[in-house]
Design a protein around this motif. Structure first.
Motif, PDB file in Angstrom:
ATOM      1  N   GLU A  96       0.833  -1.209   0.000  1.00 40.29           N
ATOM      2  CA  GLU A  96       0.000   0.000   0.000  1.00 40.29           C
ATOM      3  C   GLU A  96       0.870   1.263   0.000  1.00 40.29           C
ATOM      4  N   ALA A  97       1.954   1.241   0.774  1.00 39.50           N
ATOM      5  CA  ALA A  97       2.865   2.391   0.840  1.00 39.50           C
ATOM      6  C   ALA A  97       3.517   2.658  -0.517  1.00 39.50           C
ATOM      7  N   GLU A  98       3.611   1.603  -1.325  1.00 40.13           N
ATOM      8  CA  GLU A  98       4.214   1.754  -2.664  1.00 40.13           C
ATOM      9  C   GLU A  98       3.155   1.981  -3.737  1.00 40.13           C
ATOM     10  N   GLY A  99       1.916   2.220  -3.313  1.00 42.14           N
ATOM     11  CA  GLY A  99       0.886   2.605  -4.269  1.00 42.14           C
ATOM     12  C   GLY A  99      -0.100   1.529  -4.698  1.00 42.14           C
ATOM     13  N   ALA A 100      -0.002   0.319  -4.146  1.00 47.63           N
ATOM     14  CA  ALA A 100      -0.949  -0.739  -4.520  1.00 47.63           C
ATOM     15  C   ALA A 100      -2.361  -0.346  -4.083  1.00 47.63           C
ATOM     16  N   LYS A 101      -3.326  -0.567  -4.954  1.00 49.27           N
ATOM     17  CA  LYS A 101      -4.716  -0.200  -4.656  1.00 49.27           C
ATOM     18  C   LYS A 101      -5.461  -1.331  -3.956  1.00 49.27           C
ATOM     19  N   THR A 102      -5.101  -2.570  -4.279  1.00 50.88           N
ATOM     20  CA  THR A 102      -5.757  -3.720  -3.662  1.00 50.88           C
ATOM     21  C   THR A 102      -4.737  -4.468  -2.815  1.00 50.88           C
ATOM     22  N   ILE A 103      -5.018  -4.565  -1.514  1.00 50.84           N
ATOM     23  CA  ILE A 103      -4.109  -5.250  -0.591  1.00 50.84           C
ATOM     24  C   ILE A 103      -4.908  -6.215   0.277  1.00 50.84           C
ATOM     25  N   THR A 104      -4.205  -7.088   0.971  1.00 50.60           N
ATOM     26  CA  THR A 104      -4.838  -7.984   1.937  1.00 50.60           C
ATOM     27  C   THR A 104      -5.449  -7.123   3.040  1.00 50.60           C
ATOM     28  N   PRO A 105      -6.767  -7.274   3.309  1.00 51.59           N
ATOM     29  CA  PRO A 105      -7.423  -6.456   4.345  1.00 51.59           C
ATOM     30  C   PRO A 105      -7.110  -6.981   5.753  1.00 51.59           C
ATOM     31  N   TYR A 106      -5.885  -6.804   6.169  1.00 51.28           N
ATOM     32  CA  TYR A 106      -5.399  -7.378   7.427  1.00 51.28           C
ATOM     33  C   TYR A 106      -6.162  -6.878   8.655  1.00 51.28           C
ATOM     34  N   TRP A 107      -6.748  -5.704   8.591  1.00 49.26           N
ATOM     35  CA  TRP A 107      -7.479  -5.147   9.731  1.00 49.26           C
ATOM     36  C   TRP A 107      -8.725  -5.978  10.053  1.00 49.26           C
ATOM     37  N   ARG A 108      -9.159  -6.822   9.125  1.00 42.66           N
ATOM     38  CA  ARG A 108     -10.324  -7.697   9.354  1.00 42.66           C
ATOM     39  C   ARG A 108      -9.943  -8.988  10.073  1.00 42.66           C
ATOM     40  N   THR A 109      -8.656  -9.193  10.321  1.00 43.31           N
ATOM     41  CA  THR A 109      -8.182 -10.381  11.043  1.00 43.31           C
ATOM     42  C   THR A 109      -7.942  -9.988  12.494  1.00 43.31           C
ATOM     43  N   LEU A 110      -8.692 -10.626  13.380  1.00 43.93           N
ATOM     44  CA  LEU A 110      -8.622 -10.314  14.806  1.00 43.93           C
ATOM     45  C   LEU A 110      -7.956 -11.441  15.577  1.00 43.93           C
TER      46      LEU A 110
END
Length: 153
Positions: A96-110
């Protein structure tokens, strides 16, 4: 000269001869009981995390259950699943920091119990913002940040 450090994405793609399934024996059988233990490849954990749609959540225990079922094992290694989720989160943040628009939504993993993982990129404050933007309600109980009613998500 020191070898350059691997990026998070390089770590994610390094399977290290995984996945594998081992018989639980010795000291581990006292803790985990009889049976077999699956050790996933890092990208297997990432794929499970990627599959969680907006508005839904998954816990590291759910990831372990999915890995165990996939490999027909009694269980999946909780430490490996946790470490690989952490690597997947950092790899996504790096992309994401390098500009990727689609990333693994890690915030949904608890973590188990619906707790936000303070070791994920940005810490609980950033996770809270991302989760609330998707309609989740984050509450603080003692020192833990939790998603309210996470079980129903």
């Amino acid at each position: 000269m020191a070898k350059p450090r691997k990026t998070w994405r390089e770590k994610l793609l390094d399977d290290k001869d995984l996945p594998k399934v081992s018989v639980i024996e010795g000291k581990l059988s006292k803790r985990w009981g009889e049976g077999t233990c699956a050790i996933p490849a890092p990208r297997e954990v990432d794929e499970i995390m990627k599959s969680v749609p907006k508005g839904r959540l998954i816990t590291t225990k759910d990831i372990q259950a999915t890995i165990a079922q996939k490999h027909s094992a009694s269980m999946a290694c909780p430490m490996c699943c946790g470490i690989f989720a952490w690597i997947a989160a950092h790899a996504a943040d790096e992309a994401e920091a390098e500009g990727a628009k689609t990333i693994t939504p890690y915030w949904r993993t608890l973590k188990s119990g619906g707790e936000l993982n303070p070791k994920f990129p940005g810490g609980v404050e950033v996770l809270k913002v991302r989760l609330e933007a998707e309609g989740q309600r984050v509450v603080v109980k003692g020192k833990k940040w939790l998603v309210a009613d996470y079980e129903s998500r």
